[in-house]
Scaffold this active site. Sequence first.
Site, short mmCIF file in Angstrom:
data_model
loop_
_atom_site.label_atom_id
_atom_site.label_comp_id
_atom_site.label_asym_id
_atom_site.label_seq_id
_atom_site.Cartn_x
_atom_site.Cartn_y
_atom_site.Cartn_z
N GLY A 1 52.65 20.55 36.33
CA GLY A 1 51.79 21.62 35.81
C GLY A 1 50.86 22.24 36.84
O GLY A 1 50.26 23.29 36.59
N VAL B 1 47.87 23.32 39.46
CA VAL B 1 46.45 23.64 39.23
C VAL B 1 46.28 24.16 37.81
O VAL B 1 45.37 23.76 37.08
CB VAL B 1 45.99 24.69 40.26
CG1 VAL B 1 44.63 25.27 39.87
CG2 VAL B 1 45.93 24.08 41.66
N LYS C 1 40.25 27.06 29.52
CA LYS C 1 40.30 27.78 28.23
C LYS C 1 39.89 26.86 27.08
O LYS C 1 39.31 27.31 26.09
CB LYS C 1 41.69 28.37 27.98
CG LYS C 1 42.15 29.38 29.04
CD LYS C 1 41.04 30.29 29.53
CE LYS C 1 41.34 31.05 30.78
NZ LYS C 1 41.12 30.42 32.08
N GLY D 1 30.68 35.61 42.09
CA GLY D 1 30.78 36.21 40.75
C GLY D 1 32.18 36.71 40.44
O GLY D 1 32.35 37.79 39.89
N ALA E 1 32.32 28.97 43.90
CA ALA E 1 33.52 29.64 43.37
C ALA E 1 33.73 30.92 44.18
O ALA E 1 33.64 32.03 43.65
CB ALA E 1 33.33 29.94 41.89
N ASP F 1 50.87 31.25 44.35
CA ASP F 1 49.63 31.48 45.11
C ASP F 1 49.87 31.47 46.62
O ASP F 1 49.17 32.16 47.37
CB ASP F 1 48.59 30.40 44.79
CG ASP F 1 47.93 30.60 43.43
OD1 ASP F 1 48.37 31.50 42.68
OD2 ASP F 1 46.98 29.86 43.12
N ALA G 1 48.82 32.57 37.31
CA ALA G 1 49.91 31.72 36.85
C ALA G 1 51.12 32.55 36.40
O ALA G 1 52.26 32.21 36.71
CB ALA G 1 49.42 30.85 35.70
N HIS H 1 45.56 48.84 10.86
CA HIS H 1 44.13 49.08 10.66
C HIS H 1 43.57 48.00 9.75
O HIS H 1 44.21 47.65 8.77
CB HIS H 1 43.93 50.45 10.01
CG HIS H 1 42.50 50.72 9.67
ND1 HIS H 1 41.58 51.10 10.63
CD2 HIS H 1 41.83 50.65 8.49
CE1 HIS H 1 40.40 51.26 10.05
NE2 HIS H 1 40.52 50.99 8.76
#
Length: 463
Positions: free
Chosen positions: A42, A44, A54, A179, A266, A309, A317, A441
């Site tokens: 699987g 990263v 998630k 960010g 990050a 990547d 992914a 709708h």
Amino acid sequence: MSNDIKTQLVVVGAGPGGYSAAFRAADLGLEVTLVEARSTLGGVCLNVGCIPSKALLHVAKVIDDARDMASHGVSFGEPKIDLDKIRSWKDKVVGQLTNGLGGMAKMRKVKVVNGFGKFTGANTLQVGDTKITFEHAIIAAGSEPVALPFIPKDDDRVIDSTGALELKDIPGEMLVLGGGIIGLEMGTVYRALGSKVSVVEFADQLVPAADADLVKAYTKYNSKNFNIMLSTKVTAVEAKKDGLYVTFEGKNAPEKAVRYDKILVAVGRKPNGNLLDATKAGVEVDERGFINVDKQLRTNVKHIHAIGDVIGQPMLAHKAVHEGHVAAEVIAGMKHYFDPRCIPSVAYTDPEMAWTGITEKEAKEQGLKVETATFPWAASGRAIASARTEGFTKLIFDKETHRILGGAIVGINAGEMLGEICLAVEMGADAEDIALTIHAHPTLNESIGLAAEIYEGSITDLP
Ligand code: FAD
């Protein structure tokens, strides 16, 4: 007894790219060996990326929704956070999916070899004591977080995305350094769980690759949730007993060093291309670790492909999965190419930001003549009934042909909605095709049809 293996295809790395390639190749009749350094399949994405993030974002959403409901007449009181339970639920989600992949590999008779693979020649790979001799190889080695040299290492108050997903504690004051999508998603989780979160970004907007209008709406909505410092950088971090003291420089830099309990770094991801001795197989790897490929995902060595990547941006992914399929099909003798018109990007933040195809900025840079149509969610019945009207849906059309070239959505569920725009771009739909498609709708998806109707002139005013 020798462990040596002879195989038609060896796939190095079992992330979304690697396992998709291995499974497709096996389905097409190839004998496949899949090499993975982790104990589970699987990569990263499933282990420390898309899926656990998630699961935690779902927790954040439930907390935020419950808090928001107080102003609509339903109060639940403050949530009681049991970190051990949240962590074990997240781990269960990951385990279910990674174990599922193990079963899928077995079913297809894909031989899984655990360990770190290194090329020793153009047709050989060494994994521990095992020598694998292959006819074809696919490098799907993925990427890892970038670390910053001036930030203390070996201090468990400094974490990357993997550390953030471990959810060891809820820091009082947290700095998210960078960010981009990953920083903002993890910041969303920690903020909902109770941290005071600051975000520092060197560029003049969050998620610099995204459509500027989306980011504006996101930033406005979140100005109450995060302390956002744009056009600002961190220049030093001093680790003291009582916290990490951070010095900033730039437009919105605080004058004095600020104390944080934790820093999430990050600032991007770097490819793993330099770690597997690919050059011993003759494969060219650039100085950053990326491997160059052609449209059939072939490296400069004809029988060695690379995907995911490790071959470049966007590091996503779903891009890796599609590349994996193409590489496997090409090796099986099919005349396929990786040539998508669009690759969707989604920030699963609150609100979500999702975009695909060309952005207005890119169109300008490329000298393309485009026109846009925007439907504000303040006029959407469903958005109003959900008390989330900050969003909008924007479509980007070729000025001459009215063909859709891209789209961007900010708002709740934007990521789920984006699929329709991707399909329209891939199919070469024009504004009339979208405007004449009857949307249910009241849905948020209706805003895509309505934006096209605005562009076509069949709607001239909004409620
Ligand atoms: P990877 O998933 O990186 O897998 C590569 C695998 O190869 C690894 O398991 C590694 O152990 C193994 N490996 C490397 N070298 C060797 C070797 N020499 N021998 C053996 N094994 C080796 N993308 C999305 O599309 N949507 C998201 O919501 C999303 N969320 C993310 C959230 C976070 C926190 C992070 C970090 C990333 C997220 N991503 C998301 C990005 C996504 O995870 C990557 O784009 C995707 O995993 C890339 O797939 P890949 O197959 O190229 O490589």
